[in-house]
Design a protein around this motif. Structure first.
Motif, PDB file in Angstrom:
ATOM      1  N   GLU A   1       0.602  -1.395   0.165  1.00  0.00           N
ATOM      2  CA  GLU A   1       0.231  -0.340   0.032  1.00  0.00           C
ATOM      3  C   GLU A   1       0.706   1.686  -0.796  1.00  0.00           C
ATOM      4  N   LYS A   2       2.006   1.019  -0.200  1.00  0.00           N
ATOM      5  CA  LYS A   2       2.698   2.465   0.450  1.00  0.00           C
ATOM      6  C   LYS A   2       3.926   2.400  -0.751  1.00  0.00           C
ATOM      7  N   PRO A   3       4.504   3.208  -2.069  1.00  0.00           N
ATOM      8  CA  PRO A   3       5.730   3.256  -2.462  1.00  0.00           C
ATOM      9  C   PRO A   3       7.058   2.753  -1.158  1.00  0.00           C
ATOM     10  N   GLU A   4       7.424   3.381  -0.806  1.00  0.00           N
ATOM     11  CA  GLU A   4       8.685   2.567  -0.369  1.00  0.00           C
ATOM     12  C   GLU A   4       8.843   1.193  -0.061  1.00  0.00           C
ATOM     13  N   GLU A   5       7.528   0.664   0.958  1.00  0.00           N
ATOM     14  CA  GLU A   5       7.675  -0.971   0.714  1.00  0.00           C
ATOM     15  C   GLU A   5       7.459  -1.681   0.047  1.00  0.00           C
ATOM     16  N   ILE A   6       7.084  -1.258  -1.535  1.00  0.00           N
ATOM     17  CA  ILE A   6       7.714  -1.355  -3.006  1.00  0.00           C
ATOM     18  C   ILE A   6       8.505  -1.739  -3.414  1.00  0.00           C
ATOM     19  N   LEU A   7       9.415  -0.468  -2.884  1.00  0.00           N
ATOM     20  CA  LEU A   7      10.644  -0.747  -3.604  1.00  0.00           C
ATOM     21  C   LEU A   7      11.688  -1.641  -2.270  1.00  0.00           C
ATOM     22  N   ASP A   8      11.582  -1.358  -0.987  1.00  0.00           N
ATOM     23  CA  ASP A   8      12.362  -2.061  -0.337  1.00  0.00           C
ATOM     24  C   ASP A   8      12.235  -3.547  -0.348  1.00  0.00           C
ATOM     25  N   TYR A   9      10.727  -4.225  -0.974  1.00  0.00           N
ATOM     26  CA  TYR A   9      10.792  -5.629  -1.262  1.00  0.00           C
ATOM     27  C   TYR A   9      11.550  -6.232  -2.432  1.00  0.00           C
ATOM     28  N   LEU A  10      11.507  -4.760  -3.151  1.00  0.00           N
ATOM     29  CA  LEU A  10      12.345  -4.918  -4.467  1.00  0.00           C
ATOM     30  C   LEU A  10      13.936  -5.547  -4.383  1.00  0.00           C
ATOM     31  N   GLU A  11      14.568  -4.213  -3.497  1.00  0.00           N
ATOM     32  CA  GLU A  11      15.839  -3.976  -3.445  1.00  0.00           C
ATOM     33  C   GLU A  11      16.321  -5.138  -2.622  1.00  0.00           C
ATOM     34  N   ARG A  12      15.551  -6.064  -2.125  1.00  0.00           N
ATOM     35  CA  ARG A  12      16.112  -6.991  -1.051  1.00  0.00           C
ATOM     36  C   ARG A  12      15.154  -8.456  -1.471  1.00  0.00           C
ATOM     37  N   TYR A  13      14.478  -8.630  -2.412  1.00  0.00           N
ATOM     38  CA  TYR A  13      14.292 -10.021  -2.788  1.00  0.00           C
ATOM     39  C   TYR A  13      15.570 -10.610  -3.668  1.00  0.00           C
ATOM     40  N   GLU A  14      14.963 -12.129  -3.277  1.00  0.00           N
ATOM     41  CA  GLU A  14      16.072 -12.779  -3.516  1.00  0.00           C
ATOM     42  C   GLU A  14      14.976 -14.336  -3.618  1.00  0.00           C
ATOM     43  N   TYR A  15      15.033 -14.578  -5.853  1.00  0.00           N
ATOM     44  CA  TYR A  15      14.054 -15.489  -6.013  1.00  0.00           C
ATOM     45  C   TYR A  15      14.578 -16.953  -5.134  1.00  0.00           C
ATOM     46  N   THR A  16      13.496 -17.218  -4.993  1.00  0.00           N
ATOM     47  CA  THR A  16      13.694 -19.436  -3.899  1.00  0.00           C
ATOM     48  C   THR A  16      12.652 -20.097  -5.061  1.00  0.00           C
ATOM     49  N   ALA A  17      13.707 -20.473  -5.570  1.00  0.00           N
ATOM     50  CA  ALA A  17      13.004 -21.475  -6.676  1.00  0.00           C
ATOM     51  C   ALA A  17      12.108 -22.667  -6.144  1.00  0.00           C
ATOM     52  N   LEU A  18      10.808 -22.927  -7.045  1.00  0.00           N
ATOM     53  CA  LEU A  18       9.601 -24.019  -6.345  1.00  0.00           C
ATOM     54  C   LEU A  18       9.466 -24.434  -7.203  1.00  0.00           C
ATOM     55  N   SER A  19       9.901 -26.062  -6.863  1.00  0.00           N
ATOM     56  CA  SER A  19       9.413 -27.428  -7.752  1.00  0.00           C
ATOM     57  C   SER A  19       7.925 -26.936  -8.640  1.00  0.00           C
ATOM     58  N   VAL A  20       8.199 -27.862  -9.102  1.00  0.00           N
ATOM     59  CA  VAL A  20       6.654 -27.853  -9.910  1.00  0.00           C
ATOM     60  C   VAL A  20       5.119 -28.095  -9.218  1.00  0.00           C
ATOM     61  N   ASP A  21       5.836 -29.196  -8.521  1.00  0.00           N
ATOM     62  CA  ASP A  21       5.033 -29.721  -7.626  1.00  0.00           C
ATOM     63  C   ASP A  21       4.540 -28.826  -6.529  1.00  0.00           C
ATOM     64  N   GLN A  22       5.359 -27.852  -6.079  1.00  0.00           N
ATOM     65  CA  GLN A  22       4.678 -26.781  -5.029  1.00  0.00           C
ATOM     66  C   GLN A  22       3.733 -26.188  -5.955  1.00  0.00           C
ATOM     67  N   ALA A  23       4.047 -25.366  -7.593  1.00  0.00           N
ATOM     68  CA  ALA A  23       4.191 -24.771  -7.976  1.00  0.00           C
ATOM     69  C   ALA A  23       2.773 -24.680  -8.341  1.00  0.00           C
ATOM     70  N   LYS A  24       2.814 -25.589  -9.519  1.00  0.00           N
ATOM     71  CA  LYS A  24       1.117 -26.160 -10.070  1.00  0.00           C
ATOM     72  C   LYS A  24       0.722 -27.571 -10.766  1.00  0.00           C
ATOM     73  N   HIS A  25      -0.339 -27.618 -10.646  1.00  0.00           N
ATOM     74  CA  HIS A  25      -0.973 -28.838 -11.167  1.00  0.00           C
ATOM     75  C   HIS A  25      -0.557 -28.658 -12.358  1.00  0.00           C
ATOM     76  N   ILE A  26      -0.213 -30.281 -12.586  1.00  0.00           N
ATOM     77  CA  ILE A  26      -0.162 -30.802 -14.380  1.00  0.00           C
ATOM     78  C   ILE A  26      -0.879 -31.705 -14.361  1.00  0.00           C
TER      79      ILE A  26
END
Length: 191
Positions: free
Chosen positions: A166-191
């Protein structure tokens, strides 16, 4: 960081949305980041660009050449890329971006958000996705996504693919410290 912003092009919006998103654009520039966007001069696209411009940031506009008519495209871009199609436009924006932010918008904004979210779910990119929930605009979308998870249409792990703020600074804080965590196929989707 190049931040791709998706948002409304309508010039009939309440001023509270325009002011909030223009402030977000200003904060993007003040924190040393750059804007990649759909090139529009009106609505929240234009508001973001005006904010970044006011803060002295770089702006990359991307739009099909058929949009190049008076008043449609933002004129103060650092770089403007003309495409032949909307599909090409989205691909260039995706390629040039390090992160994605959705601000309030309509069908086009929703389509861009859900495409980039789907691509992340499928492991086609690892970039942060954030949504600026100005005036509670996305509250019903948040509820819809939660209902999809509760009904087993989406895996619960998909909540990790995006964030609402809800606040611009929260968005930018999130983007600046973002680290990708890979999800497995089972975690992310139903195939």
């Amino acid at each position: 960081m190049n931040i791709c912003v998706y948002g409304a092009s309508s010039n009939k919006l309440d001023q509270s949305y325009i002011s909030a998103v223009e402030e977000f654009g200003l904060q993007i520039a003040k924190r040393g980041h750059h804007l990649v966007f759909g090139g529009g001069a009106q609505g929240l696209m234009g508001a973001t660009a005006r904010g970044v411009h006011k803060g002295g940031g770089n702006i990359v506009g991307v739009a099909p050449s058929f949009f190049d008519v008076d008043g449609i495209l933002y004129q103060d871009c650092t770089e403007f890329i003309y495409t032949e199609t909307m599909r090409e436009r989205k691909q260039i924006m995706e390629d040039r971006a390090d992160a994605f932010v959705m601000v309030p918008g309509g069908i086009g904004t929703f389509e861009e958000f859900f495409e980039i979210l789907t691509l992340k779910q499928l492991g086609r990119h690892q970039k942060a996705i954030a949504c600026f929930n100005v005036n509670g605009f996305f509250d019903t979308m948040i509820a819809m996504l939660e209902e999809a998870i509760e009904g087993h249409f989406m895996a619960p792990a998909c909540r990790e693919l995006y964030r609402f703020f809800e606040k611009p600074e929260e968005i930018l804080d999130y983007l600046e410290r973002y680290e990708y965590t890979a999800l497995s196929v089972d975690q992310a989707k139903h195939i």
